[in-house]
Design a protein around this motif. Structure first.
Motif, PDB file in Angstrom:
ATOM      1  N   LEU A 131      11.519  29.029  30.252  1.00  0.00           N
ATOM      2  CA  LEU A 131      11.238  28.652  31.641  1.00  0.00           C
ATOM      3  C   LEU A 131       9.911  29.230  32.118  1.00  0.00           C
ATOM      4  O   LEU A 131       9.161  28.569  32.849  1.00  0.00           O
ATOM      5  CB  LEU A 131      12.378  29.123  32.551  1.00  0.00           C
ATOM      6  CG  LEU A 131      13.732  28.429  32.350  1.00  0.00           C
ATOM      7  CD1 LEU A 131      14.787  29.058  33.241  1.00  0.00           C
ATOM      8  CD2 LEU A 131      13.620  26.933  32.634  1.00  0.00           C
ATOM      9  N   LYS A 132       9.627  30.467  31.709  1.00  0.00           N
ATOM     10  CA  LYS A 132       8.366  31.076  32.124  1.00  0.00           C
ATOM     11  C   LYS A 132       7.167  30.469  31.395  1.00  0.00           C
ATOM     12  O   LYS A 132       6.038  30.549  31.891  1.00  0.00           O
ATOM     13  CB  LYS A 132       8.419  32.587  31.876  1.00  0.00           C
ATOM     14  CG  LYS A 132       9.363  33.319  32.818  1.00  0.00           C
ATOM     15  CD  LYS A 132       9.318  34.818  32.612  1.00  0.00           C
ATOM     16  CE  LYS A 132      10.238  35.529  33.605  1.00  0.00           C
ATOM     17  NZ  LYS A 132      10.209  37.007  33.432  1.00  0.00           N
ATOM     18  N   ALA A 133       7.413  29.884  30.235  1.00  0.00           N
ATOM     19  CA  ALA A 133       6.318  29.274  29.478  1.00  0.00           C
ATOM     20  C   ALA A 133       5.981  27.871  29.972  1.00  0.00           C
ATOM     21  O   ALA A 133       4.893  27.363  29.682  1.00  0.00           O
ATOM     22  CB  ALA A 133       6.673  29.223  27.990  1.00  0.00           C
TER      23      ALA A 133
ATOM     24  N   PRO B   8       5.133  26.606  32.991  1.00  0.00           N
ATOM     25  CA  PRO B   8       3.879  26.426  33.759  1.00  0.00           C
ATOM     26  C   PRO B   8       2.631  26.444  32.884  1.00  0.00           C
ATOM     27  O   PRO B   8       1.719  25.635  33.092  1.00  0.00           O
ATOM     28  CB  PRO B   8       3.899  27.619  34.726  1.00  0.00           C
ATOM     29  CG  PRO B   8       5.339  27.961  34.880  1.00  0.00           C
ATOM     30  CD  PRO B   8       5.946  27.705  33.540  1.00  0.00           C
ATOM     31  N   ARG B   9       2.579  27.349  31.897  1.00  0.00           N
ATOM     32  CA  ARG B   9       1.422  27.387  31.003  1.00  0.00           C
ATOM     33  C   ARG B   9       1.374  26.141  30.123  1.00  0.00           C
ATOM     34  O   ARG B   9       0.297  25.592  29.864  1.00  0.00           O
ATOM     35  CB  ARG B   9       1.473  28.631  30.122  1.00  0.00           C
ATOM     36  CG  ARG B   9       1.506  29.942  30.894  1.00  0.00           C
ATOM     37  CD  ARG B   9       1.433  31.118  29.937  1.00  0.00           C
ATOM     38  NE  ARG B   9       1.637  32.383  30.605  1.00  0.00           N
ATOM     39  CZ  ARG B   9       1.595  33.565  29.995  1.00  0.00           C
ATOM     40  NH1 ARG B   9       1.332  33.612  28.694  1.00  0.00           N
ATOM     41  NH2 ARG B   9       1.800  34.674  30.663  1.00  0.00           N
ATOM     42  N   MET B  10       2.533  25.704  29.666  1.00  0.00           N
ATOM     43  CA  MET B  10       2.582  24.521  28.824  1.00  0.00           C
ATOM     44  C   MET B  10       2.191  23.273  29.607  1.00  0.00           C
ATOM     45  O   MET B  10       1.743  22.278  29.030  1.00  0.00           O
ATOM     46  CB  MET B  10       3.982  24.362  28.231  1.00  0.00           C
ATOM     47  CG  MET B  10       4.364  25.458  27.241  1.00  0.00           C
ATOM     48  SD  MET B  10       6.126  25.426  26.822  1.00  0.00           S
ATOM     49  CE  MET B  10       6.253  23.824  26.039  1.00  0.00           C
ATOM     50  N   GLY B  11       2.368  23.323  30.942  1.00  0.00           N
ATOM     51  CA  GLY B  11       2.009  22.168  31.762  1.00  0.00           C
ATOM     52  C   GLY B  11       0.538  21.828  31.673  1.00  0.00           C
ATOM     53  O   GLY B  11       0.163  20.648  31.634  1.00  0.00           O
ATOM     54  N   TYR B  12      -0.323  22.851  31.637  1.00  0.00           N
ATOM     55  CA  TYR B  12      -1.761  22.604  31.524  1.00  0.00           C
ATOM     56  C   TYR B  12      -2.115  22.009  30.160  1.00  0.00           C
ATOM     57  O   TYR B  12      -2.992  21.139  30.054  1.00  0.00           O
ATOM     58  CB  TYR B  12      -2.542  23.897  31.750  1.00  0.00           C
ATOM     59  CG  TYR B  12      -2.447  24.411  33.166  1.00  0.00           C
ATOM     60  CD1 TYR B  12      -3.158  23.793  34.188  1.00  0.00           C
ATOM     61  CD2 TYR B  12      -1.642  25.497  33.481  1.00  0.00           C
ATOM     62  CE1 TYR B  12      -3.069  24.260  35.496  1.00  0.00           C
ATOM     63  CE2 TYR B  12      -1.547  25.964  34.783  1.00  0.00           C
ATOM     64  CZ  TYR B  12      -2.263  25.341  35.788  1.00  0.00           C
ATOM     65  OH  TYR B  12      -2.169  25.792  37.068  1.00  0.00           O
ATOM     66  N   ILE B  13      -1.429  22.487  29.125  1.00  0.00           N
ATOM     67  CA  ILE B  13      -1.654  21.921  27.793  1.00  0.00           C
ATOM     68  C   ILE B  13      -1.198  20.466  27.760  1.00  0.00           C
ATOM     69  O   ILE B  13      -1.867  19.592  27.188  1.00  0.00           O
ATOM     70  CB  ILE B  13      -0.921  22.750  26.728  1.00  0.00           C
ATOM     71  CG1 ILE B  13      -1.397  24.207  26.756  1.00  0.00           C
ATOM     72  CG2 ILE B  13      -1.130  22.163  25.335  1.00  0.00           C
ATOM     73  CD1 ILE B  13      -0.635  25.120  25.813  1.00  0.00           C
TER      74      ILE B  13
ATOM     75  N   THR C   1       1.906  29.573  23.039  1.00  0.00           N
ATOM     76  CA  THR C   1       2.262  29.934  24.410  1.00  0.00           C
ATOM     77  C   THR C   1       3.697  30.412  24.498  1.00  0.00           C
ATOM     78  O   THR C   1       4.001  31.434  25.135  1.00  0.00           O
ATOM     79  CB  THR C   1       2.054  28.721  25.343  1.00  0.00           C
ATOM     80  OG1 THR C   1       0.684  28.322  25.303  1.00  0.00           O
ATOM     81  CG2 THR C   1       2.430  29.069  26.768  1.00  0.00           C
ATOM     82  N   VAL C   2       4.600  29.692  23.858  1.00  0.00           N
ATOM     83  CA  VAL C   2       6.010  30.084  23.880  1.00  0.00           C
ATOM     84  C   VAL C   2       6.212  31.428  23.193  1.00  0.00           C
ATOM     85  O   VAL C   2       6.946  32.295  23.688  1.00  0.00           O
ATOM     86  CB  VAL C   2       6.874  28.993  23.206  1.00  0.00           C
ATOM     87  CG1 VAL C   2       8.324  29.454  23.108  1.00  0.00           C
ATOM     88  CG2 VAL C   2       6.803  27.691  23.994  1.00  0.00           C
TER      89      VAL C   2
ATOM     90  N   GLN D 249       6.591  38.914  25.415  1.00  0.00           N
ATOM     91  CA  GLN D 249       6.624  39.660  26.676  1.00  0.00           C
ATOM     92  C   GLN D 249       8.049  39.873  27.156  1.00  0.00           C
ATOM     93  O   GLN D 249       8.397  40.956  27.643  1.00  0.00           O
ATOM     94  CB  GLN D 249       5.812  38.910  27.735  1.00  0.00           C
ATOM     95  CG  GLN D 249       4.319  38.830  27.434  1.00  0.00           C
ATOM     96  CD  GLN D 249       3.581  37.948  28.413  1.00  0.00           C
ATOM     97  OE1 GLN D 249       4.186  37.345  29.306  1.00  0.00           O
ATOM     98  NE2 GLN D 249       2.269  37.851  28.257  1.00  0.00           N
ATOM     99  N   GLU D 250       8.887  38.840  27.023  1.00  0.00           N
ATOM    100  CA  GLU D 250      10.281  38.965  27.451  1.00  0.00           C
ATOM    101  C   GLU D 250      11.037  39.953  26.576  1.00  0.00           C
ATOM    102  O   GLU D 250      11.883  40.708  27.065  1.00  0.00           O
ATOM    103  CB  GLU D 250      10.963  37.596  27.409  1.00  0.00           C
ATOM    104  CG  GLU D 250      10.519  36.653  28.507  1.00  0.00           C
ATOM    105  CD  GLU D 250      10.873  37.171  29.884  1.00  0.00           C
ATOM    106  OE1 GLU D 250      12.052  37.474  30.131  1.00  0.00           O
ATOM    107  OE2 GLU D 250       9.968  37.307  30.721  1.00  0.00           O
TER     108      GLU D 250
END
Length: 274
Positions: free
Chosen positions: A133-135, A137-142, A224-225, A231-232
């Motif tokens: 879930l946290k990834a 937003p970053r994956m959205g740009y990709i 990204t994932v 981090q998690e």
């Protein structure tokens, strides 16, 4: 009275934290999944009656288990601040809806979703879902950049190849579907060889597209994932050891080592002053 309440709360907390109890909960969730699968088969009336009885027992168990978790929580108002607790509550309450009448479809769907409670029970699964879930937003740009590349290649493909095969390259939208087929390697060579009959160098078009989408962008998604999952994992490990920095964020190993060094220096100064 307050002592009795605290004592009961402590006992419920011990039950909730018990590995045996957690194992029973996981076993019941798996049993619930098996019951859902069994209902899809053609069974006799007696077997259906047994399954309905077991389904009621599973629902009652889930209600009791959720009640234990709720009453074991020291601060009841904080219980529903957890998204997983809200999810479990919705699933359990939905399972209590009678499976007859107009609510039969909703009841069946919620009973299917009971299998997802396995995620909220197992910490490692929660860790994976939180990382995913946290990834996003970053994956959205990709994904946005991938869409731009798809659109450009679709426009080019439609301009050059629509006369060769109107079904695959008729317009931009159809061309994007064809490119998705190529990106997933679904008989993409057949599409390439068809256009190479007219445009012998069209293989450059396909290879560059595959290189960008299947290799670069896919690896960016995976990276990204993996970064967010790392981090998690660090955060989860810090919470397990009670390590936390200001603002509720997990303290890094460098911060802890620095703090221990400072404490050691203070200890030496105190001994010298004595």
């Amino acid at each position: 009275m307050s002592r009795l309440i605290l004592s009961a709360q402590r006992q419920l907390s011990n039950i909730d934290d018990s590995k045996i109890f957690q194992g029973i909960v996981i076993a019941v969730i798996l049993l619930s999944a098996l019951l859902i699968g069994a209902k899809t088969h053609n069974l006799s009336a007696n077997a259906i009656a047994v399954l309905l009885l077991m389904d009621v027992a599973v629902t009652v168990f889930f209600a009791i288990e959720l009640s234990i978790r709720f009453f074991a929580c020291p601060e009841k108002k904080y219980f529903f601040k957890s998204g997983w607790n809200i999810f479990d509550t919705v699933i359990v309450i939905g399972s209590l809806v009678p499976s007859g009448g107009s609510g039969i479809l909703l009841a069946r769907l919620l009973r299917v979703f009971r299998v997802l409670r396995l995620i909220s029970i197992v910490p490692e699964l929660r860790l994976l879902i939180n990382a995913l879930l946290k990834a996003i937003p970053r994956m959205g740009y990709i994904a946005l950049l991938m869409f731009v590349i798809f659109y450009i290649y679709a426009a080019v493909g439609s301009m050059f190849f629509h006369e060769i095969n109107e079904v695959l390259w008729g317009d931009v939208s159809i061309s994007m579907l064809t490119l998705f087929r190529i990106a997933t390697f679904e008989d993409w060579t057949d599409v390439m060889y068809e256009t190479m009959i007219v445009y012998p160098l069209s293989w450059i078009y396909y290879l560059t597209f595959i290189f960008l989408t299947a290799f670069i962008f896919l690896n960016m998604m995976v990276g990204t994932v993996l970064e967010v999952m790392s981090q998690e994992h660090e955060k989860f490990r810090a919470e397990q050891h009670g390590e936390s920095a200001e603002g509720g964020e997990p303290a890094s190993r460098a911060q802890i080592d620095n703090l221990e060094k400072q404490l050691q220096e203070i200890k030496v100064l105190l001994l010298e002053n004595k």
